[in-house]
Design a protein around this motif. Structure first.
Motif, PDB file in Angstrom:
ATOM      1  N   GLY A   1      -4.074 -10.466 -11.179  1.00 42.10           N
ATOM      2  CA  GLY A   1      -4.468 -11.547 -10.286  1.00 42.10           C
ATOM      3  C   GLY A   1      -5.896 -11.480  -9.816  1.00 42.10           C
ATOM      4  N   ARG A   2      -6.681 -10.549 -10.395  1.00 41.52           N
ATOM      5  CA  ARG A   2      -8.061 -10.368  -9.952  1.00 41.52           C
ATOM      6  C   ARG A   2      -9.011 -10.357 -11.142  1.00 41.52           C
ATOM      7  NH1 ARG A   2      -5.260  -6.268  -7.048  1.00 41.52           N
ATOM      8  NH2 ARG A   2      -5.082  -6.688  -4.812  1.00 41.52           N
ATOM      9  N   LEU A   3     -10.250 -10.702 -10.848  1.00 37.22           N
ATOM     10  CA  LEU A   3     -11.284 -10.745 -11.868  1.00 37.22           C
ATOM     11  C   LEU A   3     -11.725  -9.325 -12.199  1.00 37.22           C
ATOM     12  CD1 LEU A   3     -12.780 -13.056 -13.351  1.00 37.22           C
ATOM     13  CD2 LEU A   3     -14.572 -12.854 -11.617  1.00 37.22           C
ATOM     14  N   SER A   4     -11.643  -8.954 -13.460  1.00 38.87           N
ATOM     15  CA  SER A   4     -11.944  -7.586 -13.856  1.00 38.87           C
ATOM     16  C   SER A   4     -12.920  -7.565 -15.025  1.00 38.87           C
ATOM     17  CB  SER A   4     -10.647  -6.852 -14.246  1.00 38.87           C
ATOM     18  OG  SER A   4     -10.914  -5.496 -14.536  1.00 38.87           O
ATOM     19  N   VAL A   5     -13.590  -6.442 -15.191  1.00 37.07           N
ATOM     20  CA  VAL A   5     -14.559  -6.249 -16.265  1.00 37.07           C
ATOM     21  C   VAL A   5     -13.869  -5.561 -17.442  1.00 37.07           C
ATOM     22  CG1 VAL A   5     -16.723  -5.120 -16.905  1.00 37.07           C
ATOM     23  CG2 VAL A   5     -16.455  -6.096 -14.619  1.00 37.07           C
TER      24      VAL A   5
ATOM     25  N   TRP B   1     -20.735  -3.458 -19.445  1.00 33.03           N
ATOM     26  CA  TRP B   1     -21.027  -4.889 -19.271  1.00 33.03           C
ATOM     27  C   TRP B   1     -22.269  -5.120 -18.411  1.00 33.03           C
ATOM     28  CZ3 TRP B   1     -19.637  -8.958 -15.440  1.00 33.03           C
ATOM     29  CH2 TRP B   1     -19.756 -10.252 -15.991  1.00 33.03           C
ATOM     30  N   PHE B   2     -22.385  -4.384 -17.295  1.00 27.66           N
ATOM     31  CA  PHE B   2     -23.542  -4.562 -16.402  1.00 27.66           C
ATOM     32  C   PHE B   2     -24.808  -3.955 -17.020  1.00 27.66           C
ATOM     33  CE2 PHE B   2     -19.981  -4.469 -13.217  1.00 27.66           C
ATOM     34  CZ  PHE B   2     -20.030  -5.819 -12.927  1.00 27.66           C
ATOM     35  N   GLU B   3     -24.642  -2.822 -17.652  1.00 24.81           N
ATOM     36  CA  GLU B   3     -25.801  -2.179 -18.261  1.00 24.81           C
ATOM     37  C   GLU B   3     -26.353  -3.021 -19.406  1.00 24.81           C
ATOM     38  OE1 GLU B   3     -27.050   2.177 -20.146  1.00 24.81           O
ATOM     39  OE2 GLU B   3     -25.004   1.791 -19.438  1.00 24.81           O
ATOM     40  N   LYS B   4     -25.462  -3.661 -20.132  1.00 22.63           N
ATOM     41  CA  LYS B   4     -25.875  -4.499 -21.255  1.00 22.63           C
ATOM     42  C   LYS B   4     -26.731  -5.669 -20.779  1.00 22.63           C
ATOM     43  CE  LYS B   4     -23.962  -7.407 -24.930  1.00 22.63           C
ATOM     44  NZ  LYS B   4     -22.697  -7.952 -25.508  1.00 22.63           N
ATOM     45  N   ASP B   5     -26.356  -6.248 -19.629  1.00 24.58           N
ATOM     46  CA  ASP B   5     -27.118  -7.376 -19.075  1.00 24.58           C
ATOM     47  C   ASP B   5     -26.994  -7.345 -17.556  1.00 24.58           C
ATOM     48  OD1 ASP B   5     -28.405  -9.664 -18.382  1.00 24.58           O
ATOM     49  OD2 ASP B   5     -27.203 -11.005 -19.629  1.00 24.58           O
TER      50      ASP B   5
ATOM     51  N   ILE C   1     -12.157 -10.304  -6.821  1.00 24.36           N
ATOM     52  CA  ILE C   1     -12.722  -9.345  -7.769  1.00 24.36           C
ATOM     53  C   ILE C   1     -11.939  -8.033  -7.680  1.00 24.36           C
ATOM     54  CG2 ILE C   1     -14.783  -8.021  -8.382  1.00 24.36           C
ATOM     55  CD1 ILE C   1     -16.455 -10.331  -7.396  1.00 24.36           C
ATOM     56  N   HIS C   2     -11.598  -7.502  -8.817  1.00 23.24           N
ATOM     57  CA  HIS C   2     -10.792  -6.283  -8.880  1.00 23.24           C
ATOM     58  C   HIS C   2     -11.584  -5.097  -8.307  1.00 23.24           C
ATOM     59  CE1 HIS C   2      -8.173  -3.166 -10.484  1.00 23.24           C
ATOM     60  NE2 HIS C   2      -7.291  -4.121 -10.779  1.00 23.24           N
ATOM     61  N   PRO C   3     -10.935  -4.229  -7.522  1.00 23.60           N
ATOM     62  CA  PRO C   3     -11.638  -3.071  -6.965  1.00 23.60           C
ATOM     63  C   PRO C   3     -12.306  -2.187  -8.008  1.00 23.60           C
ATOM     64  CG  PRO C   3      -9.572  -3.388  -5.811  1.00 23.60           C
ATOM     65  CD  PRO C   3      -9.581  -4.368  -6.944  1.00 23.60           C
TER      66      PRO C   3
ATOM     67  N   MET D   1     -17.675  -0.358 -10.417  1.00 23.00           N
ATOM     68  CA  MET D   1     -18.703  -0.447 -11.443  1.00 23.00           C
ATOM     69  C   MET D   1     -19.975  -1.098 -10.895  1.00 23.00           C
ATOM     70  SD  MET D   1     -16.335  -1.613 -14.690  1.00 23.00           S
ATOM     71  CE  MET D   1     -17.746  -1.712 -15.776  1.00 23.00           C
ATOM     72  N   ILE D   2     -19.807  -2.100 -10.025  1.00 22.48           N
ATOM     73  CA  ILE D   2     -20.969  -2.779  -9.439  1.00 22.48           C
ATOM     74  C   ILE D   2     -21.797  -1.799  -8.621  1.00 22.48           C
ATOM     75  CG2 ILE D   2     -21.676  -4.497  -7.727  1.00 22.48           C
ATOM     76  CD1 ILE D   2     -19.216  -6.163  -8.646  1.00 22.48           C
ATOM     77  N   MET D   3     -21.124  -1.033  -7.760  1.00 21.78           N
ATOM     78  CA  MET D   3     -21.846  -0.119  -6.868  1.00 21.78           C
ATOM     79  C   MET D   3     -22.551   0.995  -7.642  1.00 21.78           C
ATOM     80  SD  MET D   3     -19.474   0.111  -3.427  1.00 21.78           S
ATOM     81  CE  MET D   3     -17.927   0.361  -4.245  1.00 21.78           C
ATOM     82  N   ARG D   4     -22.011   1.334  -8.795  1.00 20.36           N
ATOM     83  CA  ARG D   4     -22.658   2.375  -9.600  1.00 20.36           C
ATOM     84  C   ARG D   4     -23.781   1.819 -10.477  1.00 20.36           C
ATOM     85  NH1 ARG D   4     -16.903   4.961 -10.888  1.00 20.36           N
ATOM     86  NH2 ARG D   4     -16.748   6.284  -9.048  1.00 20.36           N
TER      87      ARG D   4
END
Length: 945
Positions: free
Chosen positions: A409-413, A418-422, A440-442, A447-450
């Motif tokens: 039920g949450r948006l996940s990567v 994914w972030f490093e690529k772009d 957004i999935h925890p 991953m965002i904070m890292r």
């Protein structure tokens, strides 16, 4: 029952974890040199040998125990203040000190007073620490929670032993929470009550019969804990939500509860309870082993725990009792105790509280991660039908995003890189969440904070990144959630670097209820609510403006930046305008829009100040304000921004009074700027007001001659300074006065959220001061006042007052208000003497200092001098100032009062005794000196809570 050191040692060696904890507790107490248990045991033994009766023995030993406890607590407090140990060390040391005291009490009671040399099966008791004490964490003045565990039902011997032990502990000034249960009763009550279950989860053997404790431990795990994991988790999370609501619902409250507020110690303890119940984990290291936390997250957990425990222990020692609310006065003291220093525009207390809120924010992040791990184990219920439906409606949309999916039920990567690529994906994920309405999935948050180091100057300069950000900020969907999550993860501060400084920044005053970043997001939320039509009744003009032609980008960007300059030495509006001039072009705004944003940020307090601190019925006020605003477009934007800014300050900041003032200022300024309905010349305004009164009175049977008499008694300023309803009320009072020396009328003024008090009486020097003194004695807060002298020496006055809660007076209290006013105005009560008794500042408010500022303005009005006084608010301040002005031979014609927490701004429209403005510099200095003297002389004394 016999209590020996061997039993305690045997019990503590029952498991490796128990042994490790015992060793930790021992070291914590030894570190501060607080207590020598061997010496204590020897003294108790000596006292037993030296006495002949249990009563005599108890009289000797109890004071010794109390002394050991007090000395031990003092030694622990000294070690904390000297920074030799942190809060966790205090909690461990206090738990160990309490252990030793409780064991000594049981040695005294069970070994001497109620000894049972040959105990039967029923004459056995295990003394067990439960709750926080069972977890071996005790704040200096926490409750001592004990379970007296019996094999079967209670016996007369057990009742006597427990009663005596409790009386001894109470004599030691311990606040004891206790229960007496058998093993079967423990299991039965724990099954029905999650609070009992939680307490038993953290049980710890102290002394007595260890076999009883061991049997309870085995049975409760087998018969209850192992079968009720999901039920326990759901109950604890529901309990947490209810506690948050009671404690204020936000982790950014200006006076947080260190224990119970959102992001406080209880949230960390909740994680411990669930971890132990589900994972059988005792430490954060074990949670890392179970893949609940990453190693760096465990470090964050422990850092937050150390900090919060240190704050809590300092708070207890500071107050000298159990207190969990971090009040304003204690914030300053604890900031000093913990070594914080001010500088670069921030006070020490603001730096301390900023760190507090940052730790509280981290606790929230850890809670999200923890709940995700629980869902993975199916110990916590996943999102229900709503989440399932959202999967159906948004899954396809999210699937269109390269690298994103809807999971649980949450948006996940999908991909780890994914972030490093772009790095643009650090913004795209929030845009996708807003567009699809998916949380957004925890794991994605992790991953965002890292990946925050990917937000560099290159990304900040990227037009696409700025387009994405501006789209998020100005989205017609609610931007609150993505902005708040961007702030919590650090993306907002990384993308807009000046925002980092105001993240978790407390404004140390009694006016603002939230930190600067939380206030900013709340303001943007208010803008969104207006657009959605949710505030049509409360903000009709602002709502109409938002539905019309308005530059939304300018408004939302100004909202984001309006307080971004806070926490620095220079005026925050100036700094914010400079940030706007640099940032807006980066966001893609045109030069004209950039200038407008900078102007709005520079002047975002202007409309509020003019509305609340100037006479907006004075044509000069409107002209001066219009000259600064310059255009109807700016006026519209400024009105919306001002209203939302006040509403976002806190629950009690906005009221009908402020709404009415802003509307009036807006309408009259708009008319002036657009050449619409002109206010008209002074004579035209007077004639219109007189005609309106005539039209009100004639249908009531008033003859023309009496109406003419009423009209002729007033000077022109009266007709301009008051509204039609007040004119009519004064006319009735004049008509009814006869030989009465004073006539008063009280009526509700719904449009201003106040009670209107009107007076008609003979004029004399100091009358304004006497009225304000009488109102202060009655507990009324004056928010606006007008007084006019008639041609025949009478006074027509109107005061708008509110009660202590900022509301109109209840009709049932009006009579009491009238009685107090009547006695005071007749001279039966002296306001100065009575008010002095009430001038006490509560302890939590004593730390606020408000510098006194007094200024003269002879340009704000064509006929009056304007005296503005900023000072520490207090009971009777308006009376003191009015009395000082009267003593300086100054005539007061109106007063406008505004309060901002602990700060009061009282504005007086005055003339000298000859009816002229006060322009002589020496005269102005003399008046300023008199006002300062009365402020200092009548300063309130410190008082209790």
């Amino acid at each position: 029952m016999s209590v020996t050191e061997d039993q305690a040692t045997a019990a503590s060696g029952a498991s490796d974890s128990a042994t490790a904890l015992e060793e930790t507790l021992e070291r914590a107490l030894d570190q501060v040199g607080a207590f020598d248990v061997d010496v204590a045991r020897a003294e108790i033994e000596a006292a037993w040998r030296a006495t002949t009766t249990p009563v005599e023995f108890k009289k000797i030993v109890t004071p010794k125990l109390r002394g050991w406890l007090d000395e031990g607590r003092a030694a622990i407090g000294a070690a904390l203040e000297a920074n030799e140990i942190n809060g966790r060390g205090v909690a461990r040391a206090m738990a160990r000190l309490t252990d030793e005291i409780v064991r000594l009490v049981m040695v005294e009671v069970a070994g001497r007073i109620h000894a049972a040399p040959n105990p039967t099966k029923t004459e056995k008791i295990a003394v067990i620490a439960v709750g926080g004490y069972g977890r071996a964490e005790m704040a200096p003045y926490s409750d001592v929670d004990l379970l007296f565990l019996t094999p079967y039902k209670q016996t007369a011997w057990g009742e006597s032993l427990i009663e005596t032990a409790l009386y001894v502990l109470w004599d030691l000034r311990c606040k004891v929470g206790h229960s007496v249960r058998s093993i079967d009763e423990c299991i039965r009550q724990a099954r029905d009550d999650v609070t009992v279950r939680t307490a038993l989860l953290e049980k710890r053997f102290l002394t007595g019969d260890f076999a009883l404790f061991d049997e309870l431990d085995k049975r409760i795990w087998k018969e209850l804990f192992s079968q009720t994991a999901r039920e326990f988790v759901d109950a604890k999370l529901a309990e947490r939500d209810a506690r948050h609501e009671v404690a204020g619902g936000s982790r950014y409250l200006v006076e947080p509860n260190v224990k119970d507020s959102k992001g406080g110690l209880r949230d960390l303890q909740n994680l411990y309870w669930i971890a132990k119940y589900i994972y059988h984990a005792e430490t954060t290291a074990e949670l890392v082993d179970q893949n609940v936390f990453e190693a760096d997250e465990a470090e964050i957990f422990e850092a937050a725990e150390r900090f919060l425990w240190t704050v809590r222990c300092h708070l207890h020692f500071s107050v000298g009792r159990a207190q969990e609310k971090l009040t304003f006065d204690r914030q300053i003291e604890i900031a000093e105790r913990m070594g914080y220093a001010g500088g670069d525009g921030m006070r020490a207390v603001e730096r301390f509280m900023q760190e507090y809120y940052r730790h509280a924010q981290k606790v929230g992040e850890l809670t999200r991660f923890f709940c995700t791990a629980l869902e993975a184990r199916h110990a916590k219920r996943r999102p229900g039908l709503g989440g399932f439906l959202r999967n159906l409606t948004t899954g396809n949309a999210a699937a269109g995003e390269d690298g994103l999916e809807i999971r649980d039920g949450r948006l996940s990567v999908i991909r780890d890189d994914w972030f490093e690529k772009d790095p643009l994906n650090l913004l795209r994920i929030f845009e996708a969440g807003l567009r699809t309405s998916a949380l957004i999935h925890p794991e994605a948050f992790r991953m965002i904070m890292r990946s925050l180091d990917l937000i560099d100057d290159e990304l900040r300069a990227d037009p696409e990144a700025n387009r994405l950000f501006l789209g998020l900020l100005t989205s017609r969907k609610n931007p609150e959630r993505p902005l708040r999550r961007m702030n919590e993860t650090g993306v907002l501060g990384a993308f807009i670097p000046p925002f980092q400084r105001v993240t978790a920044l407390m404004q140390f005053n009694m006016y603002h209820s939230y930190t600067v970043d939380e206030h900013t997001i709340a303001l943007i939320t208010q803008l969104h609510r207006i657009e959605r039509g949710h505030l049509d009744e409360q903000l009709p003009i602002a709502s109409r403006i938002m539905r019309g032609e308005i530059n939304r980008e300018v408004l939302f960007v100004a909202a984001l930046l309006h307080d971004i300059g806070k926490g620095q030495e220079r005026p925050h509006s100036d700094i914010g305008a400079e940030v706007a001039m640099e940032l807006c072009p980066r966001l893609g705004l045109s030069a004209d829009d950039t200038e407008t944003v900078a102007w709005l940020v520079q002047h975002h307090l202007l409309m509020s100040d003019v509305a609340q601190r100037r006479d907006i019925s004075d044509e000069a006020t409107i002209k001066a304000f219009a000259k600064q605003v310059q255009s109807p477009e700016r006026l519209k934007l400024l009105l919306v921004l001002t209203a939302c800014d006040i509403r976002a300050v806190g629950p009690s900041a906005w009221n009908n009074w402020k709404a009415q003032l802003l509307r009036q200022l807006y309408r009259e300024t708009y008319n002036l700027l657009t050449g619409g309905e002109a206010v008209g010349s002074r004579n035209e305004q007077v004639q219109a007001a007189q005609q309106a009164l005539r039209e009100r009175l004639e249908p009531l049977g008033w003859d023309a001659e009496e109406i003419d008499t009423i009209l002729s008694r007033q000077y022109p300023s009266y007709w301009i300074g008051l509204g039609a309803e007040t004119h009519a009320l004064h006319a009735e009072m004049m008509h009814e006065a006869g030989d009465q020396l004073m006539v008063t009328r009280f009526s509700p003024d719904v449009t201003r959220d106040a009670t209107k008090a009107c007076f008609f009486m003979a004029d004399h020097p100091g009358l304004f001061a006497r009225i304000t003194g009488a109102l202060a004695l009655a507990g009324a807060n004056v928010v606006d006042a007008r007084t006019f002298t008639t041609r025949d020496g009478m006074t027509c006055s109107a005061f708008w007052v509110q009660d202590s809660e900022g509301k109109p007076y209840d009709p049932t209290r009006i009579e009491r208000l009238k009685t107090t006013l009547d006695k005071t105005l007749k001279g039966e009560v002296i306001p100065r003497d009575k008010l002095r008794e009430r001038r006490r500042i509560k302890l939590r408010e004593q730390s606020f200092t408000v510098p006194t500022r007094i200024s003269f303005d002879n340009k704000a009005s064509e006929i009056y001098s304007v005296v503005e006084v900023q000072a520490r608010d207090r009971a009777g301040l308006l009376f003191d100032l009015a009395r000082a002005l009267t003593a300086s031979n100054v005539n007061i014609f109106s007063a406008i009062i505004a309060t901002y927490g602990e700060r009061a701004v009282d504005v007086f429209y005055v003339k000298d005794t000859f009816g002229l403005k006060i322009t002589n510099p020496n005269k102005q200095k003399a008046i300023q000196r008199m006002l300062r003297e009365v402020i200092d002389r009548e300063a309130p004394r410190a008082g209790g809570q």
